[in-house]
Motif scaffolding. Structure first.
Motif, PDB file in Angstrom:
ATOM      1  N   MET A  56       0.835  -1.211   0.000  1.00  0.00           N
ATOM      2  CA  MET A  56       0.000   0.000   0.000  1.00  0.00           C
ATOM      3  C   MET A  56       0.875   1.268   0.000  1.00  0.00           C
ATOM      4  O   MET A  56       0.540   2.261  -0.656  1.00  0.00           O
ATOM      5  CB  MET A  56      -0.924  -0.009   1.235  1.00  0.00           C
ATOM      6  N   THR A  57       1.994   1.234   0.726  1.00  0.00           N
ATOM      7  CA  THR A  57       2.787   2.458   0.888  1.00  0.00           C
ATOM      8  C   THR A  57       3.958   2.550  -0.093  1.00  0.00           C
ATOM      9  O   THR A  57       4.523   3.630  -0.281  1.00  0.00           O
ATOM     10  CB  THR A  57       3.361   2.532   2.320  1.00  0.00           C
ATOM     11  N   ARG A 103       2.512   7.959  -0.214  1.00  0.00           N
ATOM     12  CA  ARG A 103       3.316   6.773  -0.522  1.00  0.00           C
ATOM     13  C   ARG A 103       4.772   7.207  -0.703  1.00  0.00           C
ATOM     14  O   ARG A 103       5.072   8.410  -0.742  1.00  0.00           O
ATOM     15  CB  ARG A 103       2.833   6.110  -1.819  1.00  0.00           C
ATOM     16  N   PHE A 109      -2.960   8.879  -0.708  1.00  0.00           N
ATOM     17  CA  PHE A 109      -4.108   7.962  -0.599  1.00  0.00           C
ATOM     18  C   PHE A 109      -4.794   8.208   0.745  1.00  0.00           C
ATOM     19  O   PHE A 109      -4.173   8.703   1.688  1.00  0.00           O
ATOM     20  CB  PHE A 109      -3.679   6.496  -0.725  1.00  0.00           C
ATOM     21  N   ASN A 111      -6.268   6.836   4.013  1.00  0.00           N
ATOM     22  CA  ASN A 111      -6.006   5.662   4.827  1.00  0.00           C
ATOM     23  C   ASN A 111      -7.024   5.604   5.974  1.00  0.00           C
ATOM     24  O   ASN A 111      -7.057   6.487   6.820  1.00  0.00           O
ATOM     25  CB  ASN A 111      -4.580   5.812   5.375  1.00  0.00           C
ATOM     26  N   ASP A 134      -6.894   1.291   2.274  1.00  0.00           N
ATOM     27  CA  ASP A 134      -6.840   2.383   1.303  1.00  0.00           C
ATOM     28  C   ASP A 134      -8.276   2.673   0.843  1.00  0.00           C
ATOM     29  O   ASP A 134      -8.891   1.869   0.150  1.00  0.00           O
ATOM     30  CB  ASP A 134      -5.968   1.951   0.112  1.00  0.00           C
ATOM     31  N   THR A 136      -9.190   5.525  -0.831  1.00  0.00           N
ATOM     32  CA  THR A 136      -9.128   6.636  -1.784  1.00  0.00           C
ATOM     33  C   THR A 136     -10.308   6.614  -2.751  1.00  0.00           C
ATOM     34  O   THR A 136     -10.888   7.654  -3.058  1.00  0.00           O
ATOM     35  CB  THR A 136      -7.810   6.551  -2.598  1.00  0.00           C
TER      36      THR A 136
END
Ligand SMILES: Nc1ncnc2c1ncn2[C@@H]1O[C@H](COP(=O)(O)OP(=O)(O)OP(=O)(O)O)[C@@H](O)[C@H]1O
Ligand SMILES: [Mg+2]
Length: 364
Positions: A56-57, A103, A109, A111, A134, A136
């Protein structure tokens, strides 16, 4: 599942899976990003991050381990949200909050963070466990909907302005027609023809009043009958030049669809004009009372204390009668004419309420 159940489950799966700890296997394979931080070490650093978190990051494991989570924040992260997380950590409380995070490549994004403190049996804080998601896409959809709503609101405002402009022009045209009728009637010698032109003039003026009201009303699709009655009675009694006719109004604001406004206005115009013409003929003074009520139906009662209807009733073949019948049919309304207790006449108009709404306002 109690604690005993969990350790029993762990023992059983360990026998089945050998040395593989099923819980850590789940945490490693889940799509849900998770981290563990150690508040007993300086600056509460991450001590574990699962692969979903790294995906995710965009960071490598060695880049996140040992660091405080704040490296995920950036210039547009809401400071109030960050303060709430900090406060929850300080108070060793759980917190659920959406944060704008960054990120490794600088992209952002949303979170959805679920942070929980984990305490030892002794009550001492051991670590924090944070599951995140996530979200977003959800924010993008909300933004899209807001933009679409704003566009719709603007389109509606443009349409409202246009319809109001049309009502304004229709009203002006009707006033011009009225002016022409006045000019033409001045050249007519025959009093009966002239009187009949004056009736037409009043009908045109009633239409003009409707369009003035439609032009002023906030909604282009709904029309307040009470407002119209106030205007109409003011116009008609004013134009009659009679100061010996009193008006009593007991009106509840009743809103009807705008497309019915013209028919209702013309019908009310006929009823009130009849009173001025017949009930208070000569110099007979009196009172016109108009009441609007609404329950399952809309009831408009127009009452006078004038001479009363002739014994043989209203002539069935007059233009007024046939106009009233046609208008009532258009409105799906019933018309009843009866003798009022004060010897005058009472006309009761009952029509379906449809989706009309009532506001409890009483006029003086
Ligand atoms: N409020 C009233 N009080 C007394 N008589 C009335 C009242 N309303 C109507 N009438 C009587 O009913 C008759 C018919 O009314 P109607 O409106 O049909 O025709 P009109 O007003 O005479 O002519 P027009 O065709 O111009 O309307 C009137 O001539 C009058 O005698
Ligand atoms: Mg009439």
């Amino acid at each position: 599942m109690g604690n005993g159940d969990v350790s029993h489950f762990a023992d059983r799966t360990r026998t089945e899976f050998g040395e593989i700890d099923p819980f850590s296997a789940i945490i490693r394979t889940t799509q849900l990003p998770m981290i563990v931080t150690d508040p007993r070490r300086h600056d509460n650093p991450i001590v574990f991050a699962n692969p979903a978190f790294l995906r995710m990051t965009g960071y490598e494991r060695f880049e996140v381990t040992g660091r405080n989570c704040r490296f995920l924040q950036g210039p547009d992260t809401c400071p109030k949200a960050v303060a709430r997380v900090r406060e929850a950590i300080r108070a060793e409380r759980a917190v659920e909050i959406d944060l704008l995070n960054y990120r490794k490549d600088g992209t952002t994004f949303y979170n959805a963070l679920h942070l929980n403190p984990v305490h030892a049996k002794t009550g001492e804080l051991q670590f924090f466990f944070a599951a995140q998601l996530d979200v977003t896409e959800r924010y993008r959809l909300v933004r899209e909907r807001e933009t679409a709503n704003a566009a719709l609101r603007e389109a509606l405002a443009v349409k409202t302005t246009l319809i109001h402009e049309i009502d304004h022009r229709v009203k002006n045209n009707l006033q011009m027609i009225a002016a022409m009728i006045v000019l033409q009637s001045q050249r007519i010698a025959d009093p009966a023809t002239r009187a009949s032109m004056m009736d037409t003039l009043q009908r045109v003026e009633a239409l003009s009043t409707v369009h003035r009201r439609l032009h002023q009303s906030e909604s282009v699709s709904r029309y307040d009958v009470a407002d119209f009655v106030r205007d109409l009675i003011g116009d008609l009694v004013g134009a009659s030049g009679r100061d010996d006719i009193a008006v009593r109004l007991d009106l509840v604001a009743v809103v009807i669809p705008a497309e019915k406004s013209v028919a209702l206005a013309l019908l009310l115009n006929e009823i009130v004009t009849n009173i001025l013409k017949h009930a208070f003929a000569g110099d007979r003074p009196g009172t016109i009372a108009i009441r609007i009520a609404r329950d399952d139906e809309i009831r408009i009662v127009v009452e006078d204390d004038g001479v009363g209807m002739p014994e043989d009733g209203a002539a069935k073949d007059s233009f007024g009668q046939s106009l009233m019948r046609t208008l009532a049919r258009q409105l799906g309304a019933r018309l009843a004419v009866e003798r009022a207790s004060n010897s005058g006449t009472r006309v009761i108009l009952t029509m379906p309420a449809e989706a009309s709404t009532t506001v409890s306002v009483r006029s003086p």
